[in-house]
Design a protein around this motif. Structure first.
Motif, PDB file in Angstrom:
ATOM      1  N   ALA A   1       0.821  -1.212   0.000  1.00 54.19           N
ATOM      2  CA  ALA A   1       0.000   0.000   0.000  1.00 54.19           C
ATOM      3  C   ALA A   1       0.856   1.263   0.000  1.00 54.19           C
ATOM      4  O   ALA A   1       2.016   1.239   0.415  1.00 54.19           O
ATOM      5  CB  ALA A   1      -0.912   0.013   1.222  1.00 54.19           C
ATOM      6  N   LYS A   2       0.234   2.360  -0.442  1.00 57.13           N
ATOM      7  CA  LYS A   2       0.848   3.683  -0.317  1.00 57.13           C
ATOM      8  C   LYS A   2       0.687   4.118   1.135  1.00 57.13           C
ATOM      9  O   LYS A   2      -0.352   3.876   1.747  1.00 57.13           O
ATOM     10  CB  LYS A   2       0.139   4.702  -1.214  1.00 57.13           C
ATOM     11  CG  LYS A   2       0.157   4.378  -2.671  1.00 57.13           C
ATOM     12  CD  LYS A   2      -0.627   5.400  -3.461  1.00 57.13           C
ATOM     13  CE  LYS A   2      -2.098   5.231  -3.155  1.00 57.13           C
ATOM     14  NZ  LYS A   2      -2.981   6.040  -3.981  1.00 57.13           N
ATOM     15  N   LYS A   3       1.717   4.752   1.666  1.00 53.60           N
ATOM     16  CA  LYS A   3       1.643   5.211   3.050  1.00 53.60           C
ATOM     17  C   LYS A   3       1.704   6.739   3.121  1.00 53.60           C
ATOM     18  O   LYS A   3       0.898   7.364   3.792  1.00 53.60           O
ATOM     19  CB  LYS A   3       2.776   4.581   3.858  1.00 53.60           C
ATOM     20  CG  LYS A   3       2.693   4.783   5.340  1.00 53.60           C
ATOM     21  CD  LYS A   3       3.728   3.938   6.048  1.00 53.60           C
ATOM     22  CE  LYS A   3       3.638   4.105   7.546  1.00 53.60           C
ATOM     23  NZ  LYS A   3       4.642   3.289   8.234  1.00 53.60           N
ATOM     24  N   ALA A   4       2.672   7.338   2.420  1.00 54.24           N
ATOM     25  CA  ALA A   4       2.830   8.797   2.466  1.00 54.24           C
ATOM     26  C   ALA A   4       3.774   9.236   1.347  1.00 54.24           C
ATOM     27  O   ALA A   4       4.508   8.422   0.788  1.00 54.24           O
ATOM     28  CB  ALA A   4       3.393   9.232   3.816  1.00 54.24           C
ATOM     29  N   ALA A   5       3.730  10.526   1.070  1.00 59.03           N
ATOM     30  CA  ALA A   5       4.677  11.127   0.128  1.00 59.03           C
ATOM     31  C   ALA A   5       4.986  12.527   0.644  1.00 59.03           C
ATOM     32  O   ALA A   5       4.114  13.200   1.207  1.00 59.03           O
ATOM     33  CB  ALA A   5       4.094  11.189  -1.272  1.00 59.03           C
ATOM     34  N   ARG A   6       6.232  12.935   0.460  1.00 57.68           N
ATOM     35  CA  ARG A   6       6.604  14.272   0.923  1.00 57.68           C
ATOM     36  C   ARG A   6       7.729  14.827   0.072  1.00 57.68           C
ATOM     37  O   ARG A   6       8.574  14.086  -0.429  1.00 57.68           O
ATOM     38  CB  ARG A   6       6.972  14.255   2.394  1.00 57.68           C
ATOM     39  CG  ARG A   6       8.103  13.322   2.740  1.00 57.68           C
ATOM     40  CD  ARG A   6       8.284  13.243   4.231  1.00 57.68           C
ATOM     41  NE  ARG A   6       9.241  12.194   4.559  1.00 57.68           N
ATOM     42  CZ  ARG A   6       9.250  11.518   5.670  1.00 57.68           C
ATOM     43  NH1 ARG A   6       8.365  11.793   6.607  1.00 57.68           N
ATOM     44  NH2 ARG A   6      10.130  10.584   5.901  1.00 57.68           N
ATOM     45  N   LEU A   7       7.712  16.131  -0.071  1.00 51.82           N
ATOM     46  CA  LEU A   7       8.760  16.840  -0.793  1.00 51.82           C
ATOM     47  C   LEU A   7       9.607  17.556   0.248  1.00 51.82           C
ATOM     48  O   LEU A   7       9.093  18.355   1.043  1.00 51.82           O
ATOM     49  CB  LEU A   7       8.155  17.847  -1.772  1.00 51.82           C
ATOM     50  CG  LEU A   7       9.149  18.625  -2.612  1.00 51.82           C
ATOM     51  CD1 LEU A   7       9.912  17.685  -3.545  1.00 51.82           C
ATOM     52  CD2 LEU A   7       8.442  19.705  -3.413  1.00 51.82           C
ATOM     53  N   ILE A   8      10.887  17.250   0.252  1.00 48.47           N
ATOM     54  CA  ILE A   8      11.807  17.847   1.222  1.00 48.47           C
ATOM     55  C   ILE A   8      12.680  18.841   0.475  1.00 48.47           C
ATOM     56  O   ILE A   8      13.331  18.491  -0.519  1.00 48.47           O
ATOM     57  CB  ILE A   8      12.657  16.767   1.905  1.00 48.47           C
ATOM     58  CG1 ILE A   8      11.740  15.808   2.645  1.00 48.47           C
ATOM     59  CG2 ILE A   8      13.694  17.397   2.828  1.00 48.47           C
ATOM     60  CD1 ILE A   8      12.431  14.585   3.186  1.00 48.47           C
ATOM     61  N   SER A   9      12.690  20.081   0.946  1.00 55.20           N
ATOM     62  CA  SER A   9      13.524  21.129   0.360  1.00 55.20           C
ATOM     63  C   SER A   9      14.632  21.476   1.337  1.00 55.20           C
ATOM     64  O   SER A   9      14.395  21.614   2.544  1.00 55.20           O
ATOM     65  CB  SER A   9      12.696  22.379   0.072  1.00 55.20           C
ATOM     66  OG  SER A   9      11.687  22.086  -0.850  1.00 55.20           O
ATOM     67  N   ARG A  10      15.820  21.618   0.777  1.00 53.61           N
ATOM     68  CA  ARG A  10      16.975  21.885   1.637  1.00 53.61           C
ATOM     69  C   ARG A  10      17.847  22.943   0.975  1.00 53.61           C
ATOM     70  O   ARG A  10      18.170  22.846  -0.208  1.00 53.61           O
ATOM     71  CB  ARG A  10      17.762  20.590   1.826  1.00 53.61           C
ATOM     72  CG  ARG A  10      18.888  20.666   2.795  1.00 53.61           C
ATOM     73  CD  ARG A  10      19.443  19.287   3.044  1.00 53.61           C
ATOM     74  NE  ARG A  10      20.057  18.759   1.844  1.00 53.61           N
ATOM     75  CZ  ARG A  10      21.295  18.288   1.780  1.00 53.61           C
ATOM     76  NH1 ARG A  10      22.040  18.239   2.850  1.00 53.61           N
ATOM     77  NH2 ARG A  10      21.779  17.836   0.660  1.00 53.61           N
ATOM     78  N   ASN A  11      18.229  23.938   1.728  1.00 50.74           N
ATOM     79  CA  ASN A  11      19.164  24.956   1.247  1.00 50.74           C
ATOM     80  C   ASN A  11      20.560  24.604   1.719  1.00 50.74           C
ATOM     81  O   ASN A  11      20.764  24.295   2.890  1.00 50.74           O
ATOM     82  CB  ASN A  11      18.800  26.342   1.785  1.00 50.74           C
ATOM     83  CG  ASN A  11      17.557  26.882   1.131  1.00 50.74           C
ATOM     84  OD1 ASN A  11      17.337  26.688  -0.062  1.00 50.74           O
ATOM     85  ND2 ASN A  11      16.731  27.560   1.905  1.00 50.74           N
ATOM     86  N   VAL A  12      21.499  24.651   0.814  1.00 49.38           N
ATOM     87  CA  VAL A  12      22.884  24.364   1.149  1.00 49.38           C
ATOM     88  C   VAL A  12      23.736  25.539   0.701  1.00 49.38           C
ATOM     89  O   VAL A  12      23.652  25.976  -0.447  1.00 49.38           O
ATOM     90  CB  VAL A  12      23.374  23.075   0.443  1.00 49.38           C
ATOM     91  CG1 VAL A  12      24.846  22.832   0.750  1.00 49.38           C
ATOM     92  CG2 VAL A  12      22.526  21.890   0.849  1.00 49.38           C
ATOM     93  N   LYS A  13      24.538  26.067   1.605  1.00 49.84           N
ATOM     94  CA  LYS A  13      25.467  27.144   1.271  1.00 49.84           C
ATOM     95  C   LYS A  13      26.862  26.623   1.483  1.00 49.84           C
ATOM     96  O   LYS A  13      27.215  26.169   2.575  1.00 49.84           O
ATOM     97  CB  LYS A  13      25.234  28.361   2.136  1.00 49.84           C
ATOM     98  CG  LYS A  13      26.198  29.482   1.820  1.00 49.84           C
ATOM     99  CD  LYS A  13      25.977  30.707   2.663  1.00 49.84           C
ATOM    100  CE  LYS A  13      26.995  31.756   2.301  1.00 49.84           C
ATOM    101  NZ  LYS A  13      26.843  32.971   3.088  1.00 49.84           N
TER     102      LYS A  13
END
Length: 72
Positions: free
Chosen positions: A55-67
């Motif tokens: 089954a599908k459980k979850a989906a998420r988009l993770i955004s990360r800033n790197v300097k």
């Protein structure tokens, strides 16, 4: 900014499996992500510890800033 799409599935053994997609397309919709996840479930391509995705459980988009700093 770095983006990662995480698709999280329920396995038959009650564990989870997370698939990560680096730099996904910017304008993904909920419906598109759900459809891809459903295809992954029905095609039964991935396993973990011999357990299939059920089954599908979850989906998420993770955004990360790197300097990065120039230290040389």
């Amino acid at each position: 900014m770095t983006n990662t799409l995480q698709l999280i599935f329920q396995l038959a053994n009650e564990k989870s499996l997370t698939l990560s997609v680096m730099e996904p397309r910017e304008n993904l919709t909920d419906a598109e992500v759900a459809a891809v996840m459903e295809t992954i479930v029905t095609q039964n391509v991935f396993k973990r510890d011999e357990a299939s995705i059920v089954a599908k459980k979850a989906a998420r988009l993770i955004s990360r800033n790197v300097k990065e700093f120039n230290i040389m």
